[in-house]
Scaffold this active site. Structure first.
Site, PDB file in Angstrom:
ATOM      1  N   ASN A 147      -1.288  23.537  91.056  1.00 32.55           N
ATOM      2  CA  ASN A 147      -0.141  24.341  91.344  1.00 32.55           C
ATOM      3  C   ASN A 147       0.734  23.537  92.535  1.00 32.55           C
ATOM      4  O   ASN A 147       0.093  22.842  93.298  1.00 32.55           O
ATOM      5  CB  ASN A 147      -0.532  25.679  91.854  1.00 32.55           C
ATOM      6  CG  ASN A 147      -1.016  26.423  90.666  1.00 32.55           C
ATOM      7  OD1 ASN A 147      -0.429  26.445  89.682  1.00 32.55           O
ATOM      8  ND2 ASN A 147      -1.877  27.442  91.053  1.00 32.55           N
ATOM      9  N   CYS A 168      -3.257  27.179  82.885  1.00 36.19           N
ATOM     10  CA  CYS A 168      -3.352  28.194  83.900  1.00 36.19           C
ATOM     11  C   CYS A 168      -4.339  29.213  83.024  1.00 36.19           C
ATOM     12  O   CYS A 168      -3.858  29.794  82.109  1.00 36.19           O
ATOM     13  CB  CYS A 168      -2.252  29.035  84.285  1.00 36.19           C
ATOM     14  SG  CYS A 168      -2.289  30.119  85.652  1.00 36.19           S
ATOM     15  N   HIS A 169      -5.130  30.096  83.822  1.00 38.45           N
ATOM     16  CA  HIS A 169      -5.951  30.940  83.296  1.00 38.45           C
ATOM     17  C   HIS A 169      -5.503  32.479  83.156  1.00 38.45           C
ATOM     18  O   HIS A 169      -6.113  33.572  82.843  1.00 38.45           O
ATOM     19  CB  HIS A 169      -7.517  31.052  83.820  1.00 38.45           C
ATOM     20  CG  HIS A 169      -7.713  31.110  85.077  1.00 38.45           C
ATOM     21  ND1 HIS A 169      -8.687  30.108  85.776  1.00 38.45           N
ATOM     22  CD2 HIS A 169      -6.956  31.647  85.990  1.00 38.45           C
ATOM     23  CE1 HIS A 169      -8.327  30.576  86.930  1.00 38.45           C
ATOM     24  NE2 HIS A 169      -7.334  31.468  87.177  1.00 38.45           N
ATOM     25  N   HIS A 198       3.031  31.745  85.802  1.00 39.26           N
ATOM     26  CA  HIS A 198       2.633  32.637  86.704  1.00 39.26           C
ATOM     27  C   HIS A 198       4.018  33.795  86.652  1.00 39.26           C
ATOM     28  O   HIS A 198       3.916  34.948  87.270  1.00 39.26           O
ATOM     29  CB  HIS A 198       2.723  32.216  88.001  1.00 39.26           C
ATOM     30  CG  HIS A 198       1.378  31.533  88.269  1.00 39.26           C
ATOM     31  ND1 HIS A 198       1.123  31.225  89.694  1.00 39.26           N
ATOM     32  CD2 HIS A 198       0.493  31.190  87.673  1.00 39.26           C
ATOM     33  CE1 HIS A 198      -0.160  30.784  89.814  1.00 39.26           C
ATOM     34  NE2 HIS A 198      -0.565  30.872  88.680  1.00 39.26           N
TER      35      HIS A 198
END
Length: 436
Positions: A147, A168-169, A198
């Site tokens: 990130n 990204c999980h 996000h």
């Protein structure tokens, strides 16, 4: 096959991705080049990975630890990156200085003023890694976990020739969470998620053809569930769509939850998932992890190594690109190029992507609902500006990006934002050099 793990000391990602890769037949005799600049972490993660190979019954696996990035990359077919340039000792200033000015950051790794400076530190490093990939393994598939995802991937996709996407999980992790709340098997949920990393929204969330959002609204009337993710649940109830990533993260990305102490107390302090109101929790957690690294590796081994695949995308993508070629759909970070028409054409977006032998194919996700597009456009345009600022080493562009940050601008005047940035620039001089 050879896989290079850059920043291999990351216990969570290295262990889960290596184990996942070893569930595929094509990779059971692969070489894993583990590269980390911290020799002690490298020693520990090598020991753990040897145990994983043993548990997964893959005796032909070769594990090669190195502190030399070039050695790790030479001849690699796949590259996985989890680096962090600056460590906690620098990162903390990007939390503490804004706090002094009244900008209360929680996590500080993706956006707002702290995420912007983290991007400025890491973009040059990521481009150096890309330059090495172009030279030593030009056909490698590069998967990034570092990130701030969108800004780093945007910079690499615009300024290198490497085949790279970011993972990204939070997309599949949030579906898993909602499935548990609604008592529905996660494999039966059909969803479409789109936006930026996000800050992507589930524009479709269905079970057996039925929209799950009315059921979720009913579930959130129960305080037990509302309190699990207060910020995200509040956003859903007001905006109509559920957002990826935790409440702690999302509280920083807008102007609604962290601009006053009473709002932090109401929305950001009492969630029952990991959702601390004060950054000090995040900072102390990271300092503790740094001080007790060996303990973490030991505890990981004591728990026993699970042979089941994790929810991470990486191994499935590598299998689709390098293994049996079975196409795999995942949410990846790619340049928009019209996938979401009402976001900037050159923004790095997070949308459904198909991986197969031929490469990555970005799907046409369609428009975001207009009110969400306003929010996400602000984010995407700020991130584009930060990438340009990093390439031009422009201090003025950095100021301009933070001027437009929803949280900073909700709290501070233009002069105060400029002064705050100048203090953070001073702490980053060894990493950023001379911005003008």
């Amino acid at each position: 096959m050879k896989f290079a793990f850059i920043g291999a000391g990351s216990l969570q990602f290295t262990t889960s991705c290596m184990r996942d890769l070893l569930t595929f037949e094509a990779f059971k005799d692969a070489e894993f080049a583990l590269m980390d600049t911290n020799a002690e972490n490298l020693k520990n993660i090598t020991h753990v990975c040897e145990k994983i190979a043993e548990v997964m019954e893959c005796p032909r696996v070769k594990i090669t630890p190195t502190t030399d990035r070039i050695e790790a990359l030479k001849g690699a077919d796949g590259v996985l990156c989890t680096v962090f340039n600056g460590d906690v000792d620098i990162w903390r200033h990007e939390i503490e200085i804004p706090k002094k000015y009244g900008v209360d950051i929680n996590v500080g790794d993706t956006r707002s003023v702290s995420g912007i400076f983290r991007a400025l530190r890491n973009i040059p490093l990521m481009l150096y890694i890309c330059a090495d990939i172009e030279k030593y393994c030009p056909n490698a598939v590069f998967l990034n976990y570092t990130n701030p995802m969108a800004m780093l991937c945007g910079a690499m996709q615009k300024h290198s020739n490497v085949e790279v996407t970011g993972l990204c999980h939070s997309v599949q992790g949030t579906v898993k969470m909602l499935a548990e709340w609604l008592e529905i098997p996660k494999e039966e949920i059909v969803y479409k998620c789109m936006g930026v990393n996000h800050q992507a929204f589930y524009t479709v969330l269905k079970h057996k053809g039925k929209d799950l959002y009315p059921l979720l609204r009913e579930k959130l009337k129960d305080e037990e569930f509302y309190n699990k993710e207060i910020v995200r649940n509040e956003m859903f109830l007001k905006l109509g769509y559920y957002v990826t990533e935790s409440s702690g993260h999302n509280s920083e990305y807008n102007q609604w939850f962290r601009k006053r102490p009473d709002l932090i107390e109401k929305y950001c302090t009492h969630g029952t998932n990991w959702n601390p109101g004060e950054y000090a929790f995040s900072l102390n957690l990271r300092l503790d992890r740094k001080a007790n690294t060996k303990k973490q590796y030991d505890e990981f081994l004591e728990k026993g190594i699970d042979k089941e695949k994790s929810i991470e995308y990486a191994a499935n993508i590598f299998n689709a690109r390098l293994g049996d070629g079975k196409p795999f759909v995942f949410n990846g970070n790619v340049l928009n190029h019209g996938s979401i028409p009402n976001l900037p054409y050159d923004a790095c977006v997070e949308v459904p992507v198909v991986a197969d032998f031929m490469g990555f194919k970005t799907t046409i996700a369609g428009n975001l609902p207009e009110h969400l597009a306003i929010l996400v456009n602000t984010t995407a345009r700020i991130e584009n500006l930060v990438v340009e600022a990093a390439m031009k080493k422009s201090k003025e562009m950095v100021y301009e990006a933070v001027y437009m940050d929803p949280l900073s601008s909700a709290v501070l005047s233009l002069d105060e934002i400029r002064n705050m940035c100048d203090e953070i620039f001073e702490k980053n001089v060894d990493y950023l050099g001379d911005y003008k």
